[in-house]
Design a protein around this motif. Structure first.
Motif, PDB file in Angstrom:
ATOM      1  N   GLY A  35      -7.615   6.315  -1.810  1.00 34.27           N
ATOM      2  CA  GLY A  35      -6.403   7.052  -2.118  1.00 34.27           C
ATOM      3  C   GLY A  35      -5.146   6.456  -1.507  1.00 34.27           C
ATOM      4  O   GLY A  35      -4.043   6.727  -1.965  1.00 34.27           O
ATOM      5  N   GLY A  36      -5.313   5.641  -0.476  1.00 34.63           N
ATOM      6  CA  GLY A  36      -4.164   5.114   0.256  1.00 34.63           C
ATOM      7  C   GLY A  36      -3.196   4.319  -0.597  1.00 34.63           C
ATOM      8  O   GLY A  36      -1.984   4.433  -0.437  1.00 34.63           O
ATOM      9  N   ASP A  37      -3.701   3.505  -1.489  1.00 32.32           N
ATOM     10  CA  ASP A  37      -2.829   2.692  -2.342  1.00 32.32           C
ATOM     11  C   ASP A  37      -2.991   3.046  -3.822  1.00 32.32           C
ATOM     12  O   ASP A  37      -2.673   2.264  -4.703  1.00 32.32           O
ATOM     13  CB  ASP A  37      -3.098   1.205  -2.113  1.00 32.32           C
ATOM     14  N   ALA A  38      -3.459   4.250  -4.080  1.00 32.63           N
ATOM     15  CA  ALA A  38      -3.735   4.669  -5.457  1.00 32.63           C
ATOM     16  C   ALA A  38      -2.496   4.639  -6.349  1.00 32.63           C
ATOM     17  O   ALA A  38      -2.584   4.242  -7.521  1.00 32.63           O
ATOM     18  CB  ALA A  38      -4.355   6.065  -5.468  1.00 32.63           C
ATOM     19  N   SER A  60      -5.397  12.214  -0.191  1.00 32.31           N
ATOM     20  CA  SER A  60      -6.181  13.103  -1.055  1.00 32.31           C
ATOM     21  C   SER A  60      -5.697  13.016  -2.498  1.00 32.31           C
ATOM     22  O   SER A  60      -4.556  12.636  -2.785  1.00 32.31           O
ATOM     23  CB  SER A  60      -6.077  14.547  -0.566  1.00 32.31           C
ATOM     24  N   GLY A  61      -6.583  13.425  -3.400  1.00 33.74           N
ATOM     25  CA  GLY A  61      -6.203  13.508  -4.802  1.00 33.74           C
ATOM     26  C   GLY A  61      -5.048  14.462  -5.032  1.00 33.74           C
ATOM     27  O   GLY A  61      -4.225  14.258  -5.918  1.00 33.74           O
ATOM     28  N   TYR A  62      -4.966  15.530  -4.219  1.00 35.06           N
ATOM     29  CA  TYR A  62      -3.848  16.473  -4.341  1.00 35.06           C
ATOM     30  C   TYR A  62      -2.516  15.777  -4.056  1.00 35.06           C
ATOM     31  O   TYR A  62      -1.534  15.989  -4.774  1.00 35.06           O
ATOM     32  CB  TYR A  62      -4.013  17.642  -3.372  1.00 35.06           C
ATOM     33  N   GLU A  63      -2.475  14.967  -3.005  1.00 33.07           N
ATOM     34  CA  GLU A  63      -1.236  14.248  -2.668  1.00 33.07           C
ATOM     35  C   GLU A  63      -0.860  13.260  -3.759  1.00 33.07           C
ATOM     36  O   GLU A  63       0.315  13.137  -4.139  1.00 33.07           O
ATOM     37  CB  GLU A  63      -1.411  13.512  -1.336  1.00 33.07           C
ATOM     38  N   ILE A  64      -1.855  12.556  -4.280  1.00 33.48           N
ATOM     39  CA  ILE A  64      -1.609  11.597  -5.361  1.00 33.48           C
ATOM     40  C   ILE A  64      -1.082  12.317  -6.597  1.00 33.48           C
ATOM     41  O   ILE A  64      -0.111  11.882  -7.216  1.00 33.48           O
ATOM     42  CB  ILE A  64      -2.899  10.810  -5.676  1.00 33.48           C
ATOM     43  N   LEU A  65      -1.687  13.447  -6.932  1.00 35.90           N
ATOM     44  CA  LEU A  65      -1.253  14.226  -8.089  1.00 35.90           C
ATOM     45  C   LEU A  65       0.189  14.702  -7.928  1.00 35.90           C
ATOM     46  O   LEU A  65       0.986  14.647  -8.875  1.00 35.90           O
ATOM     47  CB  LEU A  65      -2.193  15.405  -8.312  1.00 35.90           C
TER      48      LEU A  65
END
Length: 122
Positions: A35-38, A60-65
């Protein structure tokens, strides 16, 4: 319509299963496990659909979203969120949420639906 999925999932067995069933359905699947560089990978790949795990190393996926939905260039990207935490309250901004474990056919159906091919997106 496009046929490229970016899968961000850190569990190798889950990633391979999803890659296999989507590729068999005609999707080109790119995989990334961190997730760090997603966000950089999403921008680089430019997928038609994003399959995003919630619990990832780095971010987290939430942060990426949340970052996706704030970015005008990526805000409309269809996102299937995968979570082991249940789906009573899916993350805001997800196109669809699917609880783990899931049936392989359900993943294919969900990806096709949110890509605008097949059943209507929920």
């Amino acid at each position: 319509m496009g046929r490229q999925v970016l899968l961000i999932e850190d569990e190798p067995h889950i990633a391979e299963a999803i890659r296999y069933v989507l590729a068999r359905d005609g999707w080109e699947v790119r995989h990334h496990g961190d997730g760090g560089d997603a966000m950089e990978v999403i921008r680089q790949v430019g997928p038609d659909v994003l399959v995003l795990d919630v619990m990832l190393p780095g971010r987290s996926g939430y942060e990426i979203l949340q970052d996706l939905r704030r970015d005008p260039a990526l805000a409309a990207l269809p996102v299937l969120v995968l979570t082991a935490r249940g789906v009573q309250h899916g993350p805001e901004g997800a196109t669809r949420v699917m609880a783990k474990p899931f049936a392989n056919a359900d993943v294919v159906s969900a990806v096709n639906a949110i890509a605008g091919r097949g059943e209507a997106a929920e």
